[in-house]
Design a protein around this motif. Structure first.
Motif, short mmCIF file in Angstrom:
data_model
loop_
_atom_site.label_atom_id
_atom_site.label_comp_id
_atom_site.label_asym_id
_atom_site.label_seq_id
_atom_site.Cartn_x
_atom_site.Cartn_y
_atom_site.Cartn_z
N ALA A 1 57.96 -16.87 -22.86
CA ALA A 1 58.76 -18.05 -22.50
C ALA A 1 57.86 -19.25 -22.21
O ALA A 1 58.14 -20.38 -22.64
N VAL A 2 56.78 -19.02 -21.49
CA VAL A 2 55.85 -20.11 -21.16
C VAL A 2 55.17 -20.63 -22.42
O VAL A 2 55.03 -21.83 -22.63
N ILE B 1 53.43 -26.38 -14.17
CA ILE B 1 52.59 -26.86 -13.07
C ILE B 1 52.58 -25.94 -11.86
O ILE B 1 51.78 -26.13 -10.96
N SER B 2 53.48 -24.96 -11.83
CA SER B 2 53.48 -24.07 -10.67
C SER B 2 54.24 -22.78 -10.97
O SER B 2 54.92 -22.67 -11.99
N CYS C 1 54.81 -15.25 -16.91
CA CYS C 1 53.39 -15.40 -16.62
C CYS C 1 52.91 -16.78 -17.06
O CYS C 1 53.23 -17.24 -18.14
N VAL C 2 52.11 -17.40 -16.21
CA VAL C 2 51.42 -18.65 -16.56
C VAL C 2 49.93 -18.35 -16.42
O VAL C 2 49.46 -18.01 -15.33
N SER D 1 62.24 -25.50 -4.76
CA SER D 1 61.41 -26.49 -5.45
C SER D 1 62.23 -27.59 -6.13
O SER D 1 61.68 -28.55 -6.65
N VAL D 2 63.55 -27.46 -6.09
CA VAL D 2 64.43 -28.45 -6.73
C VAL D 2 64.87 -29.47 -5.70
O VAL D 2 65.38 -29.12 -4.64
#
Length: 89
Positions: free
Chosen positions: A26-27, A38-39, A2-3, A80-81
Motif C-alpha cells: 500500500a505504501v 511522513i509518520s 510498513c514504511v 493525528s487528524v
C-alpha cells in the motif's frame, strides 16, 4: 502498513525497536502516486484489540483533552487528524 525505516513493532514487546526493511504494498502504491509518507501511528498490540493501548508506546490520548482517548483500534490514526472547527460545520 510498513514504511521503510520507520517503527514496525505493531505494539508488541517482541518487536520493540524493529524498523520496516521495505515499504509495504500500500505504501509503495501511494509513493508511486506521488504521496510522501511522513509518520506511522500507534496501534493495539498486533492490532488485536478494540483500544489503542500497548506495552511499547502506551495508550493513545486525545491531543485536545488528554483525559480522554480517541479509542478504537485506529486511535493512533484518529489522534493525528485535525478536527473541523465547529464554526465550519
Amino acid at each position: 502498513m510498513c514504511v521503510a525505516g520507520m517503527c514496525y513493532s505493531v505494539g508488541s514487546l517482541l518487536r520493540k525497536g524493529a524498523k520496516a526493511p521495505v515499504d509495504g504494498e500500500a505504501v509503495s502504491a501511494v509513493r508511486r502516486a506521488g504521496a510522501i509518507p511522513i509518520s506511522v501511528s500507534n496501534t493495539p498490540e498486533l492490532c488485536l484489540s478494540f483500544e489503542t493501548d500497548n506495552l511499547v508506546s502506551g495508550r493513545t490520548l486525545n491531543p485536545y483533552d488528554t483525559l480522554r482517548t480517541p479509542g478504537g483500534s485506529s486511535g493512533g490514526e484518529a489522534s493525528s487528524v485535525r478536527p473541523t472547527p465547529r464554526s465550519l460545520l
